[in-house]
Design a protein around this motif. Structure first.
Motif, PDB file in Angstrom:
ATOM      1  N   VAL A  88      32.998  46.774  64.064  1.00  0.00           N
ATOM      2  CA  VAL A  88      31.896  46.251  63.238  1.00  0.00           C
ATOM      3  C   VAL A  88      32.353  45.804  61.846  1.00  0.00           C
ATOM      4  O   VAL A  88      31.523  45.431  61.010  1.00  0.00           O
ATOM      5  CB  VAL A  88      30.740  47.283  63.091  1.00  0.00           C
ATOM      6  N   LEU A  89      33.669  45.809  61.600  1.00  0.00           N
ATOM      7  CA  LEU A  89      34.157  45.491  60.246  1.00  0.00           C
ATOM      8  C   LEU A  89      33.691  44.124  59.759  1.00  0.00           C
ATOM      9  O   LEU A  89      33.377  43.960  58.574  1.00  0.00           O
ATOM     10  CB  LEU A  89      35.684  45.527  60.209  1.00  0.00           C
ATOM     11  N   ASP A  90      33.641  43.147  60.664  1.00  0.00           N
ATOM     12  CA  ASP A  90      33.252  41.803  60.224  1.00  0.00           C
ATOM     13  C   ASP A  90      31.760  41.680  59.931  1.00  0.00           C
ATOM     14  O   ASP A  90      31.299  40.629  59.494  1.00  0.00           O
ATOM     15  CB  ASP A  90      33.693  40.756  61.257  1.00  0.00           C
ATOM     16  N   MET A  91      31.027  42.759  60.156  1.00  0.00           N
ATOM     17  CA  MET A  91      29.576  42.726  59.903  1.00  0.00           C
ATOM     18  C   MET A  91      29.191  43.359  58.576  1.00  0.00           C
ATOM     19  O   MET A  91      28.028  43.306  58.189  1.00  0.00           O
ATOM     20  CB  MET A  91      28.846  43.505  60.998  1.00  0.00           C
ATOM     21  N   VAL A  92      30.145  44.015  57.907  1.00  0.00           N
ATOM     22  CA  VAL A  92      29.767  44.844  56.762  1.00  0.00           C
ATOM     23  C   VAL A  92      30.346  44.338  55.442  1.00  0.00           C
ATOM     24  O   VAL A  92      31.376  43.664  55.416  1.00  0.00           O
ATOM     25  CB  VAL A  92      30.185  46.330  56.959  1.00  0.00           C
ATOM     26  N   ASP A  93      29.675  44.685  54.359  1.00  0.00           N
ATOM     27  CA  ASP A  93      30.162  44.417  53.010  1.00  0.00           C
ATOM     28  C   ASP A  93      30.895  45.629  52.450  1.00  0.00           C
ATOM     29  O   ASP A  93      31.560  45.529  51.413  1.00  0.00           O
ATOM     30  CB  ASP A  93      28.988  44.083  52.077  1.00  0.00           C
ATOM     31  N   LEU A  94      30.737  46.766  53.123  1.00  0.00           N
ATOM     32  CA  LEU A  94      31.241  48.010  52.548  1.00  0.00           C
ATOM     33  C   LEU A  94      31.483  49.042  53.645  1.00  0.00           C
ATOM     34  O   LEU A  94      30.699  49.126  54.595  1.00  0.00           O
ATOM     35  CB  LEU A  94      30.163  48.502  51.567  1.00  0.00           C
ATOM     36  N   VAL A  95      32.575  49.792  53.519  1.00  0.00           N
ATOM     37  CA  VAL A  95      32.781  50.988  54.345  1.00  0.00           C
ATOM     38  C   VAL A  95      32.811  52.179  53.398  1.00  0.00           C
ATOM     39  O   VAL A  95      33.546  52.180  52.399  1.00  0.00           O
ATOM     40  CB  VAL A  95      34.084  50.924  55.167  1.00  0.00           C
ATOM     41  N   LEU A  96      31.972  53.150  53.701  1.00  0.00           N
ATOM     42  CA  LEU A  96      31.888  54.364  52.880  1.00  0.00           C
ATOM     43  C   LEU A  96      32.658  55.478  53.572  1.00  0.00           C
ATOM     44  O   LEU A  96      32.333  55.858  54.703  1.00  0.00           O
ATOM     45  CB  LEU A  96      30.405  54.747  52.702  1.00  0.00           C
ATOM     46  N   VAL A  97      33.680  55.977  52.901  1.00  0.00           N
ATOM     47  CA  VAL A  97      34.454  57.109  53.423  1.00  0.00           C
ATOM     48  C   VAL A  97      33.961  58.372  52.719  1.00  0.00           C
ATOM     49  O   VAL A  97      34.122  58.524  51.504  1.00  0.00           O
ATOM     50  CB  VAL A  97      35.964  56.911  53.178  1.00  0.00           C
ATOM     51  N   MET A  98      33.345  59.253  53.489  1.00  0.00           N
ATOM     52  CA  MET A  98      32.874  60.512  52.908  1.00  0.00           C
ATOM     53  C   MET A  98      34.076  61.413  52.625  1.00  0.00           C
ATOM     54  O   MET A  98      34.890  61.665  53.526  1.00  0.00           O
ATOM     55  CB  MET A  98      31.925  61.242  53.874  1.00  0.00           C
ATOM     56  N   THR A  99      34.157  61.898  51.392  1.00  0.00           N
ATOM     57  CA  THR A  99      35.249  62.795  51.026  1.00  0.00           C
ATOM     58  C   THR A  99      34.750  64.238  50.884  1.00  0.00           C
ATOM     59  O   THR A  99      35.472  65.110  50.393  1.00  0.00           O
ATOM     60  CB  THR A  99      35.940  62.280  49.742  1.00  0.00           C
TER      61      THR A  99
END
Ligand code: DX5
Ligand code: ZN
Length: 230
Positions: free
Chosen positions: A131-142
């Protein structure tokens, strides 16, 4: 809005005074916040409840920058239009929240918002490869989502670096959320993160009566982050 990987600080109003959200949002923006991060929790996907779309609609007139809404709810799809009407600029859903993240991200884009996808600490980056080409942002929970003030999970740093490589030249932000402060900020930025959510580390020691503390806290995170930016 032009895309930039310059580090941005997004205070989480989860650490604000819940009786004064409007003033708190204005205070952190006056003190240098780049985005306002809004944590929506349902007591089901995560073990805590915060607020929903009506509250976001009330926040909206106070937000001059970007209203960045992080949904920790399941299911998501039936609420997307409510968050669009509430004025969310970015709407982020967790990949773990249901079997149909592709459909969810499509619906967020169709409703006029910028879609984000979030990964819990235990979820590998391969979960968002499709789905990377669908998003403006990836949130990595730390941290594991649900509460402010938890300890940063250092194993996520390698994950951020792998995600950064997977993203390549695409204009996709990497946002990190949980335990971000002047010590952890340079480590996540060096790995490739560019949007730093911080609750405790922004609001700690400050108040509406002493908002300059928010400004000093934001400046300290920014300075630490900029030193590590590539
Ligand atoms: C956690 C939330 C975070 C939280 C971060 O579930 O998504 O945004 O407020 O809080 P700190 O910065 O205190 O770890
Ligand atoms: Zn969050």
């Amino acid at each position: 809005m032009t895309f930039s990987r310059t580090p941005k600080i997004a205070p989480s109003i989860l650490s604000a005074d819940f009786a004064a959200f409007g003033q708190e949002i204005r205070a952190v923006e006056d003190q240098g916040a780049d985005w306002i991060h809004v944590d929506v929790m349902d007591g089901h996907f995560v073990p805590n409840i915060t607020f929903g779309a009506p509250a976001c609609a009330a926040f909206r007139p106070h937000v001059k920058t970007v209203m960045d809404v992080h949904l920790m709810i399941a299911p998501v799809d039936s609420f997307i239009d409510d968050f669009a009407k509430a004025g969310a600029d970015i709407l982020t859903a967790h990949v773990e929240a249901g079997p149909h993240i592709h459909r969810t991200l499509q619906a967020i884009r169709a409703a006029g918002m910028r879609p984000g996808v979030a990964l819990n600490p235990g979820t590998p980056i391969e979960a968002v490869a499709g789905v990377l080409d669908m998003v403006d942002l990836v949130l990595v929970m730390t941290v594991n989502p649900g509460f402010g003030g938890q300890k940063f999970i250092a194993s996520q740093i390698d994950k951020i670096a792998s995600l950064r490589a997977m993203i390549g030249d695409r204009p996709i932000h990497i946002e990190v959320d949980g335990g971000i402060d002047p010590d952890t900020a340079p480590r996540v930025v060096a790995a490739g993160a560019d949007v730093l959510v911080a609750g405790s580390a922004v609001f700690r020691g400050g108040s509406l009566a002493a908002p300059d503390v928010y400004g000093r806290n934001i400046a300290a995170i920014r300075k630490a982050a900029q030193g590590a930016a590539g």
